[in-house]
Design a protein around this motif. Structure first.
Motif, mmCIF file in Angstrom:
data_model
loop_
_atom_site.group_PDB
_atom_site.id
_atom_site.type_symbol
_atom_site.label_atom_id
_atom_site.label_comp_id
_atom_site.label_asym_id
_atom_site.label_seq_id
_atom_site.Cartn_x
_atom_site.Cartn_y
_atom_site.Cartn_z
ATOM 1 N N VAL A 6 1.220 -1.618 -0.125
ATOM 2 C CA VAL A 6 -0.610 -0.200 -0.298
ATOM 3 C C VAL A 6 1.051 1.147 0.434
ATOM 4 N N ILE A 7 0.654 2.110 -0.899
ATOM 5 C CA ILE A 7 1.465 3.479 -1.108
ATOM 6 C C ILE A 7 0.630 4.469 -0.680
ATOM 7 N N GLY A 8 0.961 4.798 0.732
ATOM 8 C CA GLY A 8 0.887 6.096 1.217
ATOM 9 C C GLY A 8 -0.429 5.469 3.135
ATOM 10 N N TYR A 41 -6.402 13.016 11.703
ATOM 11 C CA TYR A 41 -7.865 13.681 10.958
ATOM 12 C C TYR A 41 -7.373 14.668 10.253
ATOM 13 N N LYS A 42 -7.110 14.617 9.305
ATOM 14 C CA LYS A 42 -6.990 15.633 8.317
ATOM 15 C C LYS A 42 -8.290 17.053 8.412
ATOM 16 N N PRO A 43 -9.356 16.748 8.947
ATOM 17 C CA PRO A 43 -10.004 17.687 8.382
ATOM 18 C C PRO A 43 -10.248 18.507 9.966
ATOM 19 N N ASN A 44 -9.242 17.868 10.814
ATOM 20 C CA ASN A 44 -9.312 18.869 12.028
ATOM 21 C C ASN A 44 -8.507 19.717 11.830
ATOM 22 N N LEU A 45 -7.454 20.336 10.443
ATOM 23 C CA LEU A 45 -6.315 20.557 10.312
ATOM 24 C C LEU A 45 -7.207 21.719 9.960
ATOM 25 N N SER A 46 -8.203 22.136 9.629
ATOM 26 C CA SER A 46 -8.910 23.791 9.335
ATOM 27 C C SER A 46 -9.810 24.027 10.366
ATOM 28 N N LYS A 47 -9.393 23.368 11.775
ATOM 29 C CA LYS A 47 -9.828 24.287 12.993
ATOM 30 C C LYS A 47 -8.869 24.301 14.155
ATOM 31 N N ILE A 276 -6.908 3.944 -4.723
ATOM 32 C CA ILE A 276 -8.230 4.620 -3.033
ATOM 33 C C ILE A 276 -8.153 5.800 -2.523
ATOM 34 N N GLY A 277 -8.795 6.273 -2.503
ATOM 35 C CA GLY A 277 -9.016 8.064 -2.075
ATOM 36 C C GLY A 277 -9.072 9.235 -2.790
ATOM 37 N N ASP A 278 -8.061 9.771 -2.078
ATOM 38 C CA ASP A 278 -8.154 11.540 -2.728
ATOM 39 C C ASP A 278 -8.121 11.114 -4.782
ATOM 40 N N PRO A 288 -12.719 13.239 -2.759
ATOM 41 C CA PRO A 288 -11.699 14.109 -2.254
ATOM 42 C C PRO A 288 -12.446 14.043 -0.664
ATOM 43 N N PHE A 289 -13.581 13.566 -0.234
ATOM 44 C CA PHE A 289 -13.848 12.902 1.119
ATOM 45 C C PHE A 289 -12.935 11.886 1.868
ATOM 46 N N ILE A 290 -13.665 11.788 3.250
ATOM 47 C CA ILE A 290 -13.236 11.474 4.279
ATOM 48 C C ILE A 290 -13.991 9.464 4.285
ATOM 49 N N ALA A 291 -15.790 10.229 4.582
ATOM 50 C CA ALA A 291 -16.481 9.072 3.592
ATOM 51 C C ALA A 291 -15.886 8.211 2.658
ATOM 52 N N ALA A 317 -23.795 12.795 4.271
ATOM 53 C CA ALA A 317 -23.668 14.721 4.603
ATOM 54 C C ALA A 317 -22.180 15.077 5.106
ATOM 55 N N VAL A 318 -21.779 16.297 4.265
ATOM 56 C CA VAL A 318 -20.118 17.090 5.283
ATOM 57 C C VAL A 318 -20.716 18.033 5.935
ATOM 58 N N ALA A 319 -20.525 18.010 7.085
ATOM 59 C CA ALA A 319 -20.813 19.175 8.041
ATOM 60 C C ALA A 319 -19.674 19.857 8.462
HETATM 61 C C1 LIG Z 1 -7.916 21.096 5.740
HETATM 62 C C2 LIG Z 1 -8.831 20.307 4.997
HETATM 63 C C3 LIG Z 1 -9.938 20.028 5.776
HETATM 64 C C4 LIG Z 1 -10.536 18.778 5.436
HETATM 65 N N1 LIG Z 1 -11.848 18.910 5.777
HETATM 66 C C5 LIG Z 1 -12.489 17.649 5.796
HETATM 67 C C6 LIG Z 1 -14.430 17.421 5.803
HETATM 68 O O1 LIG Z 1 -14.715 18.575 6.411
HETATM 69 N N2 LIG Z 1 -14.418 15.692 5.885
HETATM 70 C C7 LIG Z 1 -14.421 15.466 4.377
HETATM 71 O O2 LIG Z 1 -15.055 14.124 4.790
HETATM 72 N N3 LIG Z 1 -12.682 15.617 3.753
HETATM 73 C C8 LIG Z 1 -12.304 16.898 4.464
HETATM 74 N N4 LIG Z 1 -10.934 16.774 4.108
HETATM 75 C C9 LIG Z 1 -10.397 15.993 2.893
HETATM 76 C C10 LIG Z 1 -10.054 14.958 3.437
HETATM 77 O O3 LIG Z 1 -9.311 14.969 4.861
HETATM 78 C C11 LIG Z 1 -9.309 13.420 2.524
HETATM 79 O O4 LIG Z 1 -10.189 13.761 1.667
HETATM 80 C C12 LIG Z 1 -8.323 12.451 2.851
HETATM 81 O O5 LIG Z 1 -7.775 12.336 4.344
HETATM 82 C C13 LIG Z 1 -7.268 11.838 1.724
HETATM 83 O O6 LIG Z 1 -7.001 10.957 2.382
HETATM 84 P P1 LIG Z 1 -6.203 9.843 1.137
HETATM 85 O O7 LIG Z 1 -5.351 8.679 2.145
HETATM 86 O O8 LIG Z 1 -6.788 10.155 0.304
HETATM 87 O O9 LIG Z 1 -4.678 11.163 1.285
HETATM 88 P P2 LIG Z 1 -3.558 12.006 2.170
HETATM 89 O O10 LIG Z 1 -3.680 11.783 3.428
HETATM 90 O O11 LIG Z 1 -3.287 12.827 1.406
HETATM 91 O O12 LIG Z 1 -2.854 10.668 2.005
HETATM 92 C C14 LIG Z 1 -1.754 10.344 0.815
HETATM 93 C C15 LIG Z 1 -0.332 9.720 1.619
HETATM 94 O O13 LIG Z 1 -0.105 9.434 0.427
HETATM 95 C C16 LIG Z 1 1.451 9.283 0.870
HETATM 96 N N5 LIG Z 1 2.888 10.109 -0.287
HETATM 97 C C17 LIG Z 1 2.511 10.338 -1.670
HETATM 98 N N6 LIG Z 1 2.956 10.382 -2.842
HETATM 99 C C18 LIG Z 1 3.943 9.186 -1.985
HETATM 100 C C19 LIG Z 1 4.701 8.434 -2.773
HETATM 101 N N7 LIG Z 1 4.881 8.769 -4.219
HETATM 102 N N8 LIG Z 1 5.751 7.545 -2.359
HETATM 103 C C20 LIG Z 1 4.989 7.798 -1.213
HETATM 104 N N9 LIG Z 1 4.451 7.996 0.096
HETATM 105 C C21 LIG Z 1 3.566 8.445 -0.796
HETATM 106 C C22 LIG Z 1 1.793 11.510 1.762
HETATM 107 O O14 LIG Z 1 2.737 11.037 2.349
HETATM 108 C C23 LIG Z 1 0.346 10.293 2.537
HETATM 109 O O15 LIG Z 1 0.707 9.639 3.910
HETATM 110 C C24 LIG Z 1 -10.592 17.662 4.571
HETATM 111 C C25 LIG Z 1 -8.731 18.227 3.446
HETATM 112 C C26 LIG Z 1 -8.401 18.799 3.945
HETATM 113 C C27 LIG Z 1 -7.363 19.405 3.646
#
Ligand SMILES: Cc1cc2nc3c(=O)[nH]c(=O)nc-3n(C[C@H](O)[C@H](O)[C@H](O)COP(=O)(O)OP(=O)(O)OC[C@H]3O[C@@H](n4cnc5c(N)ncnc54)[C@H](O)[C@@H]3O)c2cc1C
Ligand SMILES: [Zn+2]
Lengths: 385, 58
Positions: A6-8, A41-47, A276-278, A288-291, A317-319
């Motif tokens: 798994v990458i990430g 929990y990434k959504p916490n970054l903006s709060k 998977i994910g973003d 690009p959301f958590i759920a 629903a996203v708060a």
């Molecule tokens: C400020 C903020 C507020 C948010 N608020 C909400 C909210 O209220 N509700 C909601 O649903 N969503 C919210 N989101 C969106 C949500 O946080 C994301 O959709 C989710 O966290 C994405 O997770 P992810 O694992 O896909 O990506 P990421 O968390 O970005 O993880 C990517 C991972 O991949 C690694 N990686 C990347 N490239 C490589 C590589 N080449 N080699 C090794 N590792 C690599 C990174 O180091 C990281 O560990 C918010 C996002 C932000 C920034």
């Protein structure tokens, strides 16, 4: 048997490894991440600024805890630099050495990166985005002795930051090209009640405008907007959106569009590579959301270890965390249609009616948020495929 | 007389805590509702995780 790689270690990657381990105690799992592998929990970054939380306060589990709990091999501070899809191995670089690791199945969960705007000026490099814990750590340190913050973008993340930062005592300017905040997720009346809920002496809005340049001037930053206005601020935060990280996949000839293209089983055009994910795109949508990432990780764990399990996502629903005007949105996947709004004052129910006259999304503000459950039931099921 | 010992449950994704004593009135769950009595299709009000993604806080 070769491992699942798994990458990430974002929400998508760590939820997947956890779910894989729940299904099978023996299978070998390797998680490779370029960050330190701790969970937050990434959504916490903006709060977090207004509640005085440091980056370390936001850590939920450190990498040692995760390794013990999940019994997963985690390589931190290690970047995957290439995927060889033909012979099924990845090339990784930990800054000291480069090695190859072979896989049975590969899951790309590399997330997305902040969009870079075409802004000019001698201080354009001072524009900051906050998309991970390290960004937040630096951001919190840098704004400590500042007073005026300009935020580019009034989407989800931009308005949460605006709310958090003004509450922490800063003066905030918000610039957005659209005519109201969260334009894609709610109609004008609701956007206006969000704007009206912010104190006028602390937050200035500049709609229908974009940032052209950022220049250093008198120990501050002079920001020039497309409408010609000039603003003097101390800090510029960009929250204009993100671009899926598709570079690795693209170089390995995996199909990409905006994101890494996957089918309903989260499978790319290559049989043993998934996303998977973003970073992923499914039926033309990035989610690009958590759920959605939670649902995707759970479905994929089953596909990888038991049998093919399609992704099905309910309405979600996203708060939006702005204490001055509680807002909940459930964005419509189809953008064709129009809004029907009910309510008064700052309490609104807005239904997005698609071209067939069905409710395909909604937005709620103020007291109307108590209707979330009923609206989720009213909404047609989202169709991804 | 029986004294109910209320428990707390935590969401694995977002750390939100469900405290049985307090319930989630804004979500339609009355104070004093035991976690096991919450409907199975209930989801985390913060991150939409499923009920099974909550663990007991010791
Ligand atoms: C400020 C903020 C507020 C948010 N608020 C909400 C909210 O209220 N509700 C909601 O649903 N969503 C919210 N989101 C969106 C949500 O946080 C994301 O959709 C989710 O966290 C994405 O997770 P992810 O694992 O896909 O990506 P990421 O968390 O970005 O993880 C990517 C991972 O991949 C690694 N990686 C990347 N490239 C490589 C590589 N080449 N080699 C090794 N590792 C690599 C990174 O180091 C990281 O560990 C918010 C996002 C932000 C920034
Ligand atoms: Zn949660």
């Amino acid at each position: 048997m070769k491992p699942i790689i798994v990458i990430g270690s974002g929400h998508a990657g760590l939820t997947l490894t956890r779910e894989l381990r729940v299904i099978n105690k023996e299978v070998s799992i390797i998680l490779i991440t370029q960050d330190d592998g701790c969970s937050y929990y990434k959504p916490n970054l903006s709060k977090a600024i207004s509640v005085g939380k440091s980056a370390n306060d936001l850590v939920m589990k450190n990498v040692e805890q995760i390794k013990t709990e999940q019994d997963v091999f985690i390589k931190t501070h290690t970047k995957v630099v290439a995927i060889d899809a033909k012979d099924s191995f990845v090339t990784v670089d930990d800054g000291i050495s480069i090695e190859r690791i072979f896989y049975q199945d590969l899951v790309i969960a590399t997330g997305a990166s902040p969009f870079e705007l075409p802004i000019t000026g001698n201080a354009k490099n001072e524009i900051v985005s906050v998309n991970n814990l390290d960004d937040y750590r630096q951001f919190r340190e840098t704004i400590k002795n500042k007073e005026r913050v300009l935020i580019i973008g009034a989407g989800f993340v931009g308005i949460e930051f605006a709310s958090d930062i003004f509450s922490a005592g800063y003066h905030v300017d918000v610039v957005d090209m659209e005519a109201w905040p969260l334009k894609r997720a709610l109609p004008q009346q609701l956007g206006q009640s969000i704007v009206d809920s912010f104190p006028k002496d602390k937050v200035n809005w500049h709609f229908g405008s974009s940032v052209v340049s950022v220049d250093a001037k008198n120990e501050a930053l002079e920001v020039t907007l497309s409408c010609g206005k000039k603003l003097e601020v101390d800090f510029v935060l960009s929250a204009v959106g993100i671009r899926p990280n598709v570079g690795l996949a693209k170089a390995a000839n995996v199909d990409i569009n905006r994101g890494i293209v996957v089918d309903n089983y989260l499978r790319t055009c290559i049989k043993n590579i998934y996303a998977i994910g973003d970073c992923a795109e499914i039926s033309g949508h990035t989610l690009p959301f958590i759920a959605p990432a939670t649902f995707a990780a759970k479905a994929l764990a089953k596909t990888l270890l038991t049998s093919d399990t399609g992704l099905s996502i309910p309405n979600l629903a996203v708060a939006v965390k702005i204490p001055t005007c509680t807002t909940i949105v459930c964005p419509s996947l189809s953008l064709k249609g129009g809004w029907e709004v009910e309510g008064e004052g700052s309490d609104f129910v807005a239904r997005f009616m698609n071209s067939k006259g069905q409710v395909s999304g909604f937005a709620l503000t103020g007291k109307a948020i108590s209707q979330k459950g009923a609206l989720l039931k009213e909404c047609i099921a989202p169709t991804l495929c | 007389m029986t004294v109910v010992e209320y428990k707390k449950y935590c969401c694995v994704t977002c750390d939100l805590v469900y405290d049985e004593e307090l319930g989630f009135p804004e979500e339609g769950i009355a104070p004093g509702t035991l976690f096991e009595d919450i409907p199975d299709d209930w989801t985390c009000p913060e991150c939409s995780a499923s009920k099974s993604d909550f663990f007991l806080v010791e």
